[in-house]
Write an enzyme that holds these catalytic residues in place. Structure first.
Site, mmCIF file in Angstrom:
data_model
loop_
_atom_site.group_PDB
_atom_site.id
_atom_site.type_symbol
_atom_site.label_atom_id
_atom_site.label_comp_id
_atom_site.label_asym_id
_atom_site.label_seq_id
_atom_site.Cartn_x
_atom_site.Cartn_y
_atom_site.Cartn_z
ATOM 1 N N LEU A 289 11.424 1.080 6.478
ATOM 2 C CA LEU A 289 10.788 1.564 5.262
ATOM 3 C C LEU A 289 11.511 2.861 4.893
ATOM 4 O O LEU A 289 11.646 3.751 5.734
ATOM 5 C CB LEU A 289 9.300 1.856 5.511
ATOM 6 C CG LEU A 289 8.596 2.345 4.254
ATOM 7 C CD1 LEU A 289 8.333 1.189 3.293
ATOM 8 C CD2 LEU A 289 7.295 3.061 4.582
ATOM 9 N N GLU B 143 13.208 2.416 13.382
ATOM 10 C CA GLU B 143 12.249 3.451 12.978
ATOM 11 C C GLU B 143 11.091 3.461 13.965
ATOM 12 O O GLU B 143 11.059 2.683 14.927
ATOM 13 C CB GLU B 143 11.747 3.197 11.549
ATOM 14 C CG GLU B 143 11.050 1.871 11.370
ATOM 15 C CD GLU B 143 10.612 1.596 9.922
ATOM 16 O OE1 GLU B 143 10.451 2.536 9.128
ATOM 17 O OE2 GLU B 143 10.414 0.410 9.614
ATOM 18 N N TYR C 244 0.818 -1.218 0.000
ATOM 19 C CA TYR C 244 0.000 0.000 0.000
ATOM 20 C C TYR C 244 0.848 1.263 0.000
ATOM 21 O O TYR C 244 2.067 1.202 0.147
ATOM 22 C CB TYR C 244 -0.945 0.000 1.206
ATOM 23 C CG TYR C 244 -0.279 0.387 2.517
ATOM 24 C CD1 TYR C 244 0.611 -0.481 3.155
ATOM 25 C CD2 TYR C 244 -0.513 1.624 3.093
ATOM 26 C CE1 TYR C 244 1.223 -0.115 4.341
ATOM 27 C CE2 TYR C 244 0.108 1.992 4.292
ATOM 28 C CZ TYR C 244 0.968 1.123 4.906
ATOM 29 O OH TYR C 244 1.589 1.483 6.070
ATOM 30 N N LYS D 177 6.423 -1.955 1.805
ATOM 31 C CA LYS D 177 5.271 -1.327 2.470
ATOM 32 C C LYS D 177 4.104 -2.304 2.392
ATOM 33 O O LYS D 177 3.195 -2.187 1.572
ATOM 34 C CB LYS D 177 4.959 0.029 1.824
ATOM 35 C CG LYS D 177 4.218 0.973 2.761
ATOM 36 C CD LYS D 177 4.303 2.399 2.275
ATOM 37 C CE LYS D 177 3.334 3.332 2.977
ATOM 38 N NZ LYS D 177 3.442 3.383 4.425
HETATM 39 N N1 PMP Z 1 8.152 3.718 8.490
HETATM 40 C C1 PMP Z 1 6.988 3.056 8.589
HETATM 41 C C2 PMP Z 1 6.972 1.714 9.252
HETATM 42 C C3 PMP Z 1 5.800 3.621 8.084
HETATM 43 O O1 PMP Z 1 4.638 2.957 8.168
HETATM 44 C C4 PMP Z 1 5.868 4.915 7.492
HETATM 45 C C5 PMP Z 1 4.619 5.594 6.983
HETATM 46 N N2 PMP Z 1 3.878 4.824 6.148
HETATM 47 C C6 PMP Z 1 7.093 5.565 7.406
HETATM 48 C C7 PMP Z 1 8.223 4.932 7.918
HETATM 49 C C8 PMP Z 1 7.209 6.927 6.773
HETATM 50 O O2 PMP Z 1 7.116 6.829 5.373
HETATM 51 P P1 PMP Z 1 6.601 8.034 4.477
HETATM 52 O O3 PMP Z 1 7.463 9.217 4.803
HETATM 53 O O4 PMP Z 1 6.807 7.572 3.080
HETATM 54 O O5 PMP Z 1 5.165 8.272 4.831
#
Ligand code: PMP
Length: 284
Positions: A200, A176, A32, A144
């Site tokens: 991610l 993270e 997603y 993701k």
């Molecule tokens: N890490 C994880 C585990 C996440 O779910 C997200 C947000 N979806 C992020 C980092 C941040 O990613 P982004 O800046 O692309 O929203």
């Protein structure tokens, strides 16, 4: 009426029927994205579309078309007339009787929806509290994936401890947040975990690194420990919806002097400028 997209059709969101054989439903077998719009303009749409395609490829979901993704996102935005909010798009492996192995000949099923939301002004201004826990997720965190049970459990841990986010670590090394990327500033240098299989690679993370580069803020994509973080001058986390959120307290202890730090403020202002530029392109 709120309009969403599911399995080839634009439908009334409140009456949408999910197919019982959808593998997203049984297995969380899919990927997603969440994309932000500001004043009717997509922010970093190409980056999100590219990541969705990469995630699909990583888990061997075949037959997904990038142009179709882009078209659906534009259509959902237009049909709902929302100008400030977030679009959600998920792709499951397909519809088939429940069986773990990949089904033969099934086609990916796309679901997309939108909801209006405001920028998290208050938390960006004042900062938030975070807690830390062990990162016990699988080893493909760069995908993701729809499988977010561990992330859900980690987020709930924050909720139950009066915090906004849980910062995870593997053997002491900060990976993270449950739905964010984590940065710390020590002696003027910005640190964040390298973009490997343990995190991610956030689109906002990449934007922040770009802004640091453009504005001569030294940075290192290098792991740091929970103990390093407890001695950091500043900590913040990033995501599409949380933008750049300062963390002023971790596990009940102040970060730095307990106020939002100067590097965080600078990055927030550069990020704001990006958004202002995006919006002004439309008006010209
Ligand atoms: N890490 C994880 C585990 C996440 O779910 C997200 C947000 N979806 C992020 C980092 C941040 O990613 P982004 O800046 O692309 O929203």
């Amino acid at each position: 009426m709120r309009i969403s997209y599911y399995n080839g059709e634009y439908v009334n969101h409140d009456e949408m029927k999910v197919k019982s054989g959808d593998r997203a439903f049984y297995f969380g077998d899919g990927v997603y994205e969440v994309v932000r719009i500001y004043d009717g303009r997509f922010f970093t749409l190409d980056e999100h579309a590219d990541r969705l395609m990469r995630s699909a490829e990583e888990v061997m979901i075949k037959g997904l078309e990038r142009e179709e993704i882009i078209e659906i996102l534009h259509e959902i935005k237009e049909r709902n007339g929302i100008t400030d909010g977030a679009l959600y798009i998920q792709v499951s492996r397909g519809i088939a009787p429940r069986d773990h192995g990949f089904p033969d000949g099934s086609k990916p099923v796309i679901y997309a929806s939108i909801r209006s939301s405001k920028r998290p002004e208050q938390q960006m201004e004042s900062g938030v509290r975070a807690v830390t826990t062990e990162d016990y997720r699988w080893l493909k965190c760069h995908v993701k994936s729809l499988n977010l049970l561990a992330n859900v459990m980690e987020k709930q841990h924050a909720v139950e401890n009066g915090a906004k986010e849980t910062i995870m670590h593997r053997d002491g090394v900060v990976t993270e947040g449950s739905s964010t990327n984590v940065f710390m500033v020590k002696n003027g240098i910005l640190f964040t975990h390298p973009a490997d299989n343990l995190i991610l690679n956030g689109i906002t993370r990449l934007e922040v690194l770009k802004l640091a580069e453009e504005n001569d803020i030294p940075f290192r994509e290098e792991g740091f420990t929970v103990s390093d973080m407890s001695e950091a001058d500043e900590v913040f986390y990033t995501s599409t919806t949380q933008e750049i959120t300062p963390v002023i307290n971790i596990d009940g202890r102040k970060v730095g002097d307990g106020s939002v730090g100067g590097t965080t403020r600078r990055l927030q202002s550069f990020f704001n400028k990006k958004i202002t530029e995006l919006i002004s392109v439309k008006q010209s």
